[in-house]
Design an enzyme around this catalytic site. Structure first.
Site, mmCIF file in Angstrom:
data_model
loop_
_atom_site.group_PDB
_atom_site.id
_atom_site.type_symbol
_atom_site.label_atom_id
_atom_site.label_comp_id
_atom_site.label_asym_id
_atom_site.label_seq_id
_atom_site.Cartn_x
_atom_site.Cartn_y
_atom_site.Cartn_z
ATOM 1 C CD GLU A 135 -2.701 -1.352 -0.063
ATOM 2 O OE1 GLU A 135 -2.941 -0.331 -0.756
ATOM 3 O OE2 GLU A 135 -3.060 -2.487 -0.388
ATOM 4 C CD GLU A 206 -3.327 -3.734 -7.092
ATOM 5 O OE1 GLU A 206 -2.800 -4.338 -6.133
ATOM 6 O OE2 GLU A 206 -3.857 -2.621 -6.974
#
Length: 309
Positions: A135, A206
């Protein structure tokens, strides 16, 4: 995915929104949609973190929290942010049994990270570090603003499509550029097109966040293990009810939080977890042996976290 391609995809979402406005109200509808899209982008820019955190009921925590899992979570995020050269983000917790996490905010100085209570209970400390490093990689790459704006516009396109369908049978259908058929096509195809753009924006990001996250945490294998565990629990019946009510935000999470099968998987905004795990293992980034030992309570101990204050 480079920034130019991302901006082009965002422009595509805006154009789709304007096209929907044109089919509903002609040139005037397209102009209104353009103004609305610009207003949405501006609103999302200044309120990106607040929008998403409020949607999921995220509560801010700090290192003074008496729960050891929360304390380690907060201090590890602070340590890894410093290692990555980032300002310390706000650290929040979402009360959900489904293990998952995301980051949001318009820039690193206004970023926030969120983890669910299910994630903190399920994973070891090293695995939590891997997830939160992922993150922080999104924050470092400035993905968080793009992903939140995308969610806002995609949600607005779906709402506009529903509006078109609701008024599709009105008496002025013939005066609309697309007529009744165009309106029905808009109601069906616009949300799908928005989903495809979200998917194109999210999937490459991602993989890149996995790579940089593994470097920040110093343990790519821990992140790989975490992804496998989160995937198994998310598909095993742990439902994120807020995500189900707000599917346009699904791409914010580290693993797709939606429990649907079939079409939901076909249009998933996330790459296949096993491909991500294989990519992480190929990286061979594993520095956990340099004195770092997992200290988290193992999964299945029955402890629950909360209530929050």
């Amino acid at each position: 995915m480079n920034h130019f391609k991302t901006y082009m995809l965002l422009a595509g979402l805006t154009a789709l929104f304007m096209g929907a406005g044109y089919l509903i109200g002609g040139p005037t509808g397209m102009l209104i949609a353009l103004v609305f899209a610009l207003a949405l982008n501006a609103f999302s820019y200044w309120n990106a973190d607040k929008i998403v955190l409020r949607t999921y009921g995220a509560r801010e925590v700090d290192e003074s929290h008496p729960e050891p899992l929360i304390h380690h979570y907060v201090t590890d995020v602070a340590e890894m942010a410093a290692k990555a050269g980032l300002p310390r983000p706000r650290v929040t917790v979402i009360d959900s049994d489904q293990p998952n996490a995301f980051a949001t905010g318009r820039d690193p100085a206004h970023a926030a990270v969120a983890a669910t209570t299910g994630l903190l209970r399920l994973l070891t400390r090293d695995e939590i570090r891997g997830v939160m490093a992922h993150e922080l990689a999104h924050v470092k790459n400035r993905d968080t603003l793009t992903m939140t704006v995308t969610a806002t516009i995609a949600g607005a396109i779906s709402a506009l499509a529903n509006f078109a369908f609701f008024f599709g049978g009105s008496r002025d259908d013939d005066e609309r550029p697309g007529g009744l058929i165009g309106t029905i096509a808009l109601a069906i195809l616009a949300p799908i097109a928005a989903m495809l753009v979200q998917m194109a924006i999210s999937r490459s990001r991602e993989y890149e966040a996995d790579r940089i996250g593994a470097e920040i945490a110093g343990d790519g294998r821990a992140l790989a293990r975490a992804l496998e565990k989160i995937e198994a629990y998310a598909r095993g019946g742990a439902v994120n009810h807020e995500a189900e009510r707000n599917p346009a935000t699904a791409h914010l999470f580290i693993i797709n939080p939606l429990a649907g099968k079939g079409a939901d998987n076909l249009f998933s905004t996330h790459p296949a977890t096993h491909n991500r795990v294989e990519a992480l293992l190929r990286l061979g980034v594993s520095q956990a042996t340099r004195g770092r030992v997992s200290t988290a309570v193992p999964a299945g101990d029955g402890r629950r976290i909360g209530p929050w204050s």
